[in-house]
Design a protein around this motif. Sequence first.
Motif, PDB file in Angstrom:
ATOM      1  N   PHE A 192      99.337  15.156  25.368  1.00  0.00           N
ATOM      2  CA  PHE A 192      98.312  14.153  24.510  1.00  0.00           C
ATOM      3  C   PHE A 192      97.041  14.729  24.240  1.00  0.00           C
ATOM      4  N   PHE A 193      96.430  15.257  25.261  1.00  0.00           N
ATOM      5  CA  PHE A 193      94.907  15.712  25.129  1.00  0.00           C
ATOM      6  C   PHE A 193      94.912  17.042  24.302  1.00  0.00           C
ATOM      7  N   PHE A 194      95.716  18.032  24.835  1.00  0.00           N
ATOM      8  CA  PHE A 194      95.594  19.374  24.232  1.00  0.00           C
ATOM      9  C   PHE A 194      96.665  19.415  23.010  1.00  0.00           C
ATOM     10  N   HIS A 195      97.455  18.939  22.992  1.00  0.00           N
ATOM     11  CA  HIS A 195      98.467  19.093  21.878  1.00  0.00           C
ATOM     12  C   HIS A 195      98.373  18.139  21.015  1.00  0.00           C
ATOM     13  N   ASP A 196      98.416  16.911  21.120  1.00  0.00           N
ATOM     14  CA  ASP A 196      98.854  15.783  20.272  1.00  0.00           C
ATOM     15  C   ASP A 196      97.347  15.676  19.572  1.00  0.00           C
ATOM     16  N   LEU A 197      96.479  15.437  20.432  1.00  0.00           N
ATOM     17  CA  LEU A 197      95.106  15.079  19.789  1.00  0.00           C
ATOM     18  C   LEU A 197      94.083  16.555  19.490  1.00  0.00           C
ATOM     19  N   SER A 198      94.784  17.592  19.911  1.00  0.00           N
ATOM     20  CA  SER A 198      94.062  19.111  19.752  1.00  0.00           C
ATOM     21  C   SER A 198      92.548  19.211  20.356  1.00  0.00           C
ATOM     22  N   PHE A 199      92.564  18.529  21.318  1.00  0.00           N
ATOM     23  CA  PHE A 199      91.165  19.065  22.085  1.00  0.00           C
ATOM     24  C   PHE A 199      91.266  20.260  22.450  1.00  0.00           C
ATOM     25  N   GLY A 200      89.951  21.231  22.367  1.00  0.00           N
ATOM     26  CA  GLY A 200      90.041  22.410  22.865  1.00  0.00           C
ATOM     27  C   GLY A 200      88.817  22.867  22.489  1.00  0.00           C
ATOM     28  N   VAL A 220      82.023  15.554  20.420  1.00  0.00           N
ATOM     29  CA  VAL A 220      83.362  16.041  20.776  1.00  0.00           C
ATOM     30  C   VAL A 220      84.486  15.302  20.646  1.00  0.00           C
ATOM     31  N   LEU A 221      84.195  13.943  20.743  1.00  0.00           N
ATOM     32  CA  LEU A 221      85.454  12.991  20.351  1.00  0.00           C
ATOM     33  C   LEU A 221      85.689  12.971  18.879  1.00  0.00           C
ATOM     34  N   ARG A 222      84.835  13.391  17.949  1.00  0.00           N
ATOM     35  CA  ARG A 222      84.759  13.335  16.701  1.00  0.00           C
ATOM     36  C   ARG A 222      85.596  14.562  16.199  1.00  0.00           C
ATOM     37  N   THR A 223      85.173  15.786  16.586  1.00  0.00           N
ATOM     38  CA  THR A 223      85.579  17.154  16.089  1.00  0.00           C
ATOM     39  C   THR A 223      86.619  17.564  16.993  1.00  0.00           C
ATOM     40  N   ARG A 224      86.935  17.088  18.109  1.00  0.00           N
ATOM     41  CA  ARG A 224      87.868  17.628  19.015  1.00  0.00           C
ATOM     42  C   ARG A 224      87.527  18.912  19.593  1.00  0.00           C
ATOM     43  N   VAL A 239      95.071  24.257  39.115  1.00  0.00           N
ATOM     44  CA  VAL A 239      93.730  24.385  38.476  1.00  0.00           C
ATOM     45  C   VAL A 239      93.923  24.494  36.818  1.00  0.00           C
ATOM     46  N   ILE A 240      93.209  23.964  36.065  1.00  0.00           N
ATOM     47  CA  ILE A 240      93.434  23.944  34.522  1.00  0.00           C
ATOM     48  C   ILE A 240      91.934  24.424  33.915  1.00  0.00           C
ATOM     49  N   ASP A 241      92.252  25.358  33.024  1.00  0.00           N
ATOM     50  CA  ASP A 241      91.201  25.607  32.128  1.00  0.00           C
ATOM     51  C   ASP A 241      91.057  24.517  31.062  1.00  0.00           C
ATOM     52  N   PRO A 242      90.277  23.798  31.068  1.00  0.00           N
ATOM     53  CA  PRO A 242      89.835  22.598  30.037  1.00  0.00           C
ATOM     54  C   PRO A 242      89.593  23.262  28.457  1.00  0.00           C
ATOM     55  N   PHE A 243      89.270  24.576  28.698  1.00  0.00           N
ATOM     56  CA  PHE A 243      88.936  25.286  27.252  1.00  0.00           C
ATOM     57  C   PHE A 243      90.506  25.316  26.595  1.00  0.00           C
ATOM     58  N   THR A 244      91.394  25.402  27.145  1.00  0.00           N
ATOM     59  CA  THR A 244      92.918  25.894  26.465  1.00  0.00           C
ATOM     60  C   THR A 244      93.761  25.011  26.858  1.00  0.00           C
ATOM     61  N   GLY A 245      93.840  24.246  28.027  1.00  0.00           N
ATOM     62  CA  GLY A 245      94.553  23.604  28.771  1.00  0.00           C
ATOM     63  C   GLY A 245      95.783  24.206  29.642  1.00  0.00           C
ATOM     64  N   LYS A 246      95.279  25.464  29.711  1.00  0.00           N
ATOM     65  CA  LYS A 246      96.346  26.192  30.518  1.00  0.00           C
ATOM     66  C   LYS A 246      96.050  26.214  32.089  1.00  0.00           C
ATOM     67  N   SER A 247      97.143  26.075  32.689  1.00  0.00           N
ATOM     68  CA  SER A 247      97.261  26.259  34.266  1.00  0.00           C
ATOM     69  C   SER A 247      97.242  27.714  34.597  1.00  0.00           C
ATOM     70  N   LEU A 248      96.296  27.821  35.586  1.00  0.00           N
ATOM     71  CA  LEU A 248      95.642  29.039  35.946  1.00  0.00           C
ATOM     72  C   LEU A 248      96.232  29.370  37.546  1.00  0.00           C
ATOM     73  N   SER A 249      96.941  30.446  37.787  1.00  0.00           N
ATOM     74  CA  SER A 249      97.556  31.093  39.070  1.00  0.00           C
ATOM     75  C   SER A 249      96.283  31.753  39.946  1.00  0.00           C
ATOM     76  N   ARG A 250      96.625  31.696  40.973  1.00  0.00           N
ATOM     77  CA  ARG A 250      95.654  32.228  42.084  1.00  0.00           C
ATOM     78  C   ARG A 250      94.988  33.672  41.588  1.00  0.00           C
ATOM     79  N   GLU A 251      96.268  34.531  40.934  1.00  0.00           N
ATOM     80  CA  GLU A 251      95.973  35.629  40.416  1.00  0.00           C
ATOM     81  C   GLU A 251      94.969  35.864  39.388  1.00  0.00           C
ATOM     82  N   GLU A 252      95.105  34.898  38.419  1.00  0.00           N
ATOM     83  CA  GLU A 252      94.317  34.651  37.273  1.00  0.00           C
ATOM     84  C   GLU A 252      92.966  34.405  37.463  1.00  0.00           C
ATOM     85  N   LEU A 253      92.773  33.380  38.560  1.00  0.00           N
ATOM     86  CA  LEU A 253      91.527  32.934  39.112  1.00  0.00           C
ATOM     87  C   LEU A 253      90.608  34.138  39.615  1.00  0.00           C
TER      88      LEU A 253
END
Length: 283
Positions: free
Chosen positions: A77-85, A102-106, A149-163
């Motif tokens: 809903f947040f990252f894809h349907d509403l396109s927040f990023g 942010v609510l206006r521009t997403r 753990v999620i990066d709110p900039f992209t919506g991606k879940s991050l592994s321990r290795e990525e963190l």
Amino acid sequence: MTFSFQAPTALEYFESLVKSDEQFPLLEAAASIAQDEYPELDVQQVLGDVDQLLARLKRRLPADAAPLHRLRTLNQFFFHDLSFGGNVNDYYDPDNSYLNAVLRTRRGIPISLAVLWMELAHGLGLQARGVGFPGHFMLKVTLPKGQVVIDPFTGKSLSREELSERLEPYKRSNGLVGDFDVPLGLYLQPATPREIIGRMLRNLKEIHHAQEDWQRAIAVQDRLVALFPEAWGEYRDRGLAHAEQGNSALAVRDLETYLAHADEALDIDTIAERVAALRRAES
């Protein structure tokens, strides 16, 4: 008998919100930051807009949805349907820190996106917290089978290795390698609402200082002093901004407050010389 009721200023309203850590209204305090730039902003309207998003989201879920199902639905809903990023084209635009914008521009920066996302997550009953990860604010969700753990900039879940990989530059630049290394978990501790608001304000502070926009910097510093009344460095920085604006009396007051409390600071002599120069200029 006549009664006179005067509406609180934007700063007084903010001070009332952040006075106590008990039931700290994170979303409302975050939304109120924009009142310096948007004086006519109705903060309650911003809260209402988020409530409407939550109502739309809840209609997508059965009442007994499992936590993982709720999390996946929220992210869709947040990252894809509403396109927040993340605003990759203009990362340092102050609007990225103002929730109404942010609510206006997403589009926003990690911490502003995270505040909105967390409000929706809490509305779904998810155990979500913000994480003051070095250089990039993160989200952490506790599920029955572990943490995500999620990066709110992209919506991606991050592994321990990525963190761990993202931490490497920070660790190297701060000498936190070898014997001085610490476990990843220490970087994933939840941030308090007060800390989150402080980080939002300091992001704006850096932008305004870089642009030498002292009037806006002082407005942000006023809020930081209200939020952290014993963070003496904030008095110093506000005093220096006042000096740049030509407000010598206000500058001296703040800088002397700093000098009275920052006994072991390395810049005491420099600040004392600045105070003396300001006093000479006044006389």
